[in-house]
Design a protein around this motif. Structure first.
Motif, PDB file in Angstrom:
ATOM      1  N   ASP A   6       0.804  -1.221   0.000  1.00 20.49           N
ATOM      2  CA  ASP A   6       0.000   0.000   0.000  1.00 20.49           C
ATOM      3  C   ASP A   6       0.839   1.274   0.000  1.00 20.49           C
ATOM      4  OD1 ASP A   6      -2.632  -0.711  -0.362  1.00 20.49           O
ATOM      5  OD2 ASP A   6      -3.107  -0.842   1.771  1.00 20.49           O
ATOM      6  N   PHE A   7       2.121   1.182   0.349  1.00 22.03           N
ATOM      7  CA  PHE A   7       2.982   2.355   0.354  1.00 22.03           C
ATOM      8  C   PHE A   7       3.793   2.492  -0.936  1.00 22.03           C
ATOM      9  CE2 PHE A   7       2.857   1.579   5.119  1.00 22.03           C
ATOM     10  CZ  PHE A   7       1.926   2.571   5.348  1.00 22.03           C
ATOM     11  N   LEU A   8       3.637   1.544  -1.849  1.00 18.51           N
ATOM     12  CA  LEU A   8       4.361   1.584  -3.116  1.00 18.51           C
ATOM     13  C   LEU A   8       3.505   2.266  -4.175  1.00 18.51           C
ATOM     14  CD1 LEU A   8       5.930  -1.987  -3.224  1.00 18.51           C
ATOM     15  CD2 LEU A   8       6.812   0.087  -2.151  1.00 18.51           C
ATOM     16  N   PRO A   9       4.116   2.702  -5.294  1.00 19.37           N
ATOM     17  CA  PRO A   9       3.326   3.308  -6.370  1.00 19.37           C
ATOM     18  C   PRO A   9       2.130   2.428  -6.736  1.00 19.37           C
ATOM     19  CG  PRO A   9       5.648   3.582  -6.816  1.00 19.37           C
ATOM     20  CD  PRO A   9       5.558   2.703  -5.592  1.00 19.37           C
ATOM     21  N   GLY A  10       0.957   3.052  -6.828  1.00 24.99           N
ATOM     22  CA  GLY A  10      -0.272   2.322  -7.108  1.00 24.99           C
ATOM     23  C   GLY A  10      -1.000   1.852  -5.868  1.00 24.99           C
ATOM     24  N   GLY A  11      -0.367   1.971  -4.701  1.00 25.06           N
ATOM     25  CA  GLY A  11      -0.979   1.539  -3.451  1.00 25.06           C
ATOM     26  C   GLY A  11      -1.914   2.587  -2.889  1.00 25.06           C
ATOM     27  N   ALA A  12      -2.635   2.205  -1.842  1.00 23.13           N
ATOM     28  CA  ALA A  12      -3.648   3.081  -1.245  1.00 23.13           C
ATOM     29  C   ALA A  12      -3.062   4.356  -0.639  1.00 23.13           C
ATOM     30  CB  ALA A  12      -4.422   2.312  -0.172  1.00 23.13           C
ATOM     31  N   LEU A  13      -1.825   4.276  -0.164  1.00 26.05           N
ATOM     32  CA  LEU A  13      -1.140   5.439   0.426  1.00 26.05           C
ATOM     33  C   LEU A  13       0.283   5.468  -0.126  1.00 26.05           C
ATOM     34  CD1 LEU A  13      -1.051   7.858   2.309  1.00 26.05           C
ATOM     35  CD2 LEU A  13      -0.763   6.291   4.236  1.00 26.05           C
ATOM     36  N   ALA A  14       0.367   5.644  -1.430  1.00 27.88           N
ATOM     37  CA  ALA A  14       1.651   5.526  -2.121  1.00 27.88           C
ATOM     38  C   ALA A  14       2.622   6.628  -1.706  1.00 27.88           C
ATOM     39  CB  ALA A  14       1.435   5.571  -3.624  1.00 27.88           C
ATOM     40  N   VAL A  15       3.824   6.221  -1.356  1.00 31.02           N
ATOM     41  CA  VAL A  15       4.915   7.142  -1.085  1.00 31.02           C
ATOM     42  C   VAL A  15       5.643   7.362  -2.411  1.00 31.02           C
ATOM     43  CG1 VAL A  15       7.073   7.475   0.171  1.00 31.02           C
ATOM     44  CG2 VAL A  15       5.151   6.310   1.281  1.00 31.02           C
ATOM     45  N   PRO A  16       5.808   8.612  -2.841  1.00 31.53           N
ATOM     46  CA  PRO A  16       6.488   8.844  -4.114  1.00 31.53           C
ATOM     47  C   PRO A  16       7.836   8.136  -4.182  1.00 31.53           C
ATOM     48  CG  PRO A  16       5.537  10.889  -3.306  1.00 31.53           C
ATOM     49  CD  PRO A  16       5.367   9.869  -2.206  1.00 31.53           C
ATOM     50  N   ASP A  17       8.020   7.363  -5.252  1.00 33.65           N
ATOM     51  CA  ASP A  17       9.276   6.637  -5.472  1.00 33.65           C
ATOM     52  C   ASP A  17       9.539   5.594  -4.384  1.00 33.65           C
ATOM     53  OD1 ASP A  17      11.480   6.245  -7.172  1.00 33.65           O
ATOM     54  OD2 ASP A  17      12.756   7.596  -6.011  1.00 33.65           O
ATOM     55  N   GLY A  18       8.474   5.159  -3.704  1.00 32.04           N
ATOM     56  CA  GLY A  18       8.641   4.238  -2.578  1.00 32.04           C
ATOM     57  C   GLY A  18       9.293   2.927  -2.936  1.00 32.04           C
ATOM     58  N   ASP A  19       9.085   2.445  -4.158  1.00 28.43           N
ATOM     59  CA  ASP A  19       9.682   1.167  -4.541  1.00 28.43           C
ATOM     60  C   ASP A  19      11.194   1.251  -4.717  1.00 28.43           C
ATOM     61  OD1 ASP A  19       9.268   2.805  -6.752  1.00 28.43           O
ATOM     62  OD2 ASP A  19       8.652   1.172  -8.072  1.00 28.43           O
ATOM     63  N   ALA A  20      11.745   2.463  -4.787  1.00 26.51           N
ATOM     64  CA  ALA A  20      13.190   2.629  -4.961  1.00 26.51           C
ATOM     65  C   ALA A  20      13.982   2.194  -3.734  1.00 26.51           C
ATOM     66  CB  ALA A  20      13.510   4.082  -5.300  1.00 26.51           C
ATOM     67  N   VAL A  21      13.317   2.021  -2.599  1.00 28.37           N
ATOM     68  CA  VAL A  21      14.048   1.619  -1.384  1.00 28.37           C
ATOM     69  C   VAL A  21      14.340   0.123  -1.348  1.00 28.37           C
ATOM     70  CG1 VAL A  21      12.987   3.519  -0.096  1.00 28.37           C
ATOM     71  CG2 VAL A  21      12.019   1.207   0.102  1.00 28.37           C
ATOM     72  N   ILE A  22      13.646  -0.666  -2.146  1.00 27.56           N
ATOM     73  CA  ILE A  22      13.743  -2.122  -2.031  1.00 27.56           C
ATOM     74  C   ILE A  22      15.151  -2.623  -2.343  1.00 27.56           C
ATOM     75  CG2 ILE A  22      12.894  -4.330  -2.923  1.00 27.56           C
ATOM     76  CD1 ILE A  22      10.154  -2.909  -3.312  1.00 27.56           C
ATOM     77  N   GLY A  23      15.737  -2.153  -3.442  1.00 29.60           N
ATOM     78  CA  GLY A  23      17.091  -2.587  -3.806  1.00 29.60           C
ATOM     79  C   GLY A  23      18.126  -2.283  -2.739  1.00 29.60           C
ATOM     80  N   PRO A  24      18.226  -1.015  -2.284  1.00 32.71           N
ATOM     81  CA  PRO A  24      19.194  -0.711  -1.230  1.00 32.71           C
ATOM     82  C   PRO A  24      18.950  -1.488   0.063  1.00 32.71           C
ATOM     83  CG  PRO A  24      18.450   1.321  -2.259  1.00 32.71           C
ATOM     84  CD  PRO A  24      17.605   0.215  -2.822  1.00 32.71           C
ATOM     85  N   ILE A  25      17.682  -1.669   0.433  1.00 36.85           N
ATOM     86  CA  ILE A  25      17.385  -2.420   1.658  1.00 36.85           C
ATOM     87  C   ILE A  25      17.854  -3.856   1.521  1.00 36.85           C
ATOM     88  CG2 ILE A  25      15.528  -3.395   3.071  1.00 36.85           C
ATOM     89  CD1 ILE A  25      14.002  -0.744   2.621  1.00 36.85           C
ATOM     90  N   ASN A  26      17.581  -4.491   0.399  1.00 31.93           N
ATOM     91  CA  ASN A  26      18.020  -5.884   0.208  1.00 31.93           C
ATOM     92  C   ASN A  26      19.535  -5.999   0.265  1.00 31.93           C
ATOM     93  OD1 ASN A  26      15.405  -6.846  -0.045  1.00 31.93           O
ATOM     94  ND2 ASN A  26      15.423  -6.831  -2.281  1.00 31.93           N
ATOM     95  N   ARG A  27      20.242  -5.055  -0.353  1.00 36.31           N
ATOM     96  CA  ARG A  27      21.711  -5.103  -0.315  1.00 36.31           C
ATOM     97  C   ARG A  27      22.233  -4.926   1.106  1.00 36.31           C
ATOM     98  NH1 ARG A  27      20.933  -1.832  -4.800  1.00 36.31           N
ATOM     99  NH2 ARG A  27      21.676   0.012  -3.683  1.00 36.31           N
ATOM    100  N   LEU A  28      21.656  -3.969   1.838  1.00 39.34           N
ATOM    101  CA  LEU A  28      22.107  -3.735   3.206  1.00 39.34           C
ATOM    102  C   LEU A  28      21.805  -4.928   4.110  1.00 39.34           C
ATOM    103  CD1 LEU A  28      20.957  -0.032   3.593  1.00 39.34           C
ATOM    104  CD2 LEU A  28      23.327  -0.849   3.523  1.00 39.34           C
TER     105      LEU A  28
END
Length: 198
Positions: A6-28
């Motif tokens: 729901d916080f990703l683009p297209g979600g009910a409460l989308a955070v702008p560019d929210g999906d961009a955090v997934i790659g860095p989080i997985n690497r960390l």
């Protein structure tokens, strides 16, 4: 924190560019000795939902028994697809998935305390039991859950670092800039993920 559909683009409460955090989080996460995930987990009649307040719209602010409350679109409802952790987020290394915002009448941004400032989630005790003293925060959203968690973690005596390329904010009327300033004042370190991965 709260990297959910729901916080990703297209979600009910989308955070702008929210999906961009997934790659860095997985690497960390691959470098982290311990991983804790948080998940908004609201009952369908949660008091923070604008739909529960006649004549009110999302992003308006009202007064509740515990103070000011931003009203949100219905989001991260327990068991709904929008409450799922984001597709592509690697969760297998998580030691703990902490669900918050479960009380119908109280919102919860912080992973440590509900918005009433007194109801504890148990996270501080869990971290102390594990002997952890430093937190590295990533996720959504910078100006709400990251901010409140960082400030509460500092009050609990933890060292806190926020990874700026692994967070994104909603940014209501300059709230992201305000969040960074408040965190800096509280002694929160701000870094880029590349400095950890190096």
């Amino acid at each position: 924190m709260d990297v959910q559909s729901d916080f990703l683009p297209g979600g009910a409460l989308a955070v702008p560019d929210g999906d961009a955090v997934i790659g860095p989080i997985n690497r960390l996460a691959r470098h982290a000795p311990h991983v804790v995930l948080t998940q908004d987990w609201h009952p369908a009649d949660h008091a923070s939902f604008a739909s529960r307040h006649r004549g009110r719209a999302p992003f308006e602010t009202i007064r509740m028994s515990y103070g000011e409350q931003v009203l949100w679109p219905d989001h991260c409802v327990q068991g709904s697809p929008g409450a799922d952790l984001a597709p592509g987020l690697e969760v297998a290394r998580a030691d703990l998935i902490l669900r918050k915002g479960t009380h119908p009448g109280v919102d919860s941004y912080s992973a440590f305390l509900e918005a009433d400032g007194t109801t504890r989630t148990g996270l501080a005790g869990y971290l102390r039991e594990r002997g952890l003293t430093r937190l590295v925060l990533t996720g959504l959203a910078t100006d709400f859950c990251i901010l409140w968690t960082a400030l509460d973690a500092r009050k609990e005596g933890f060292a806190v670092t926020v990874v700026e390329d692994a967070v994104r904010g909603i940014d209501v009327a300059g709230s992201v800039e305000h969040a960074w300033a408040a965190m800096r004042e509280a002694g929160v370190e701000r870094i880029d993920s590349r400095s950890i991965e190096a």
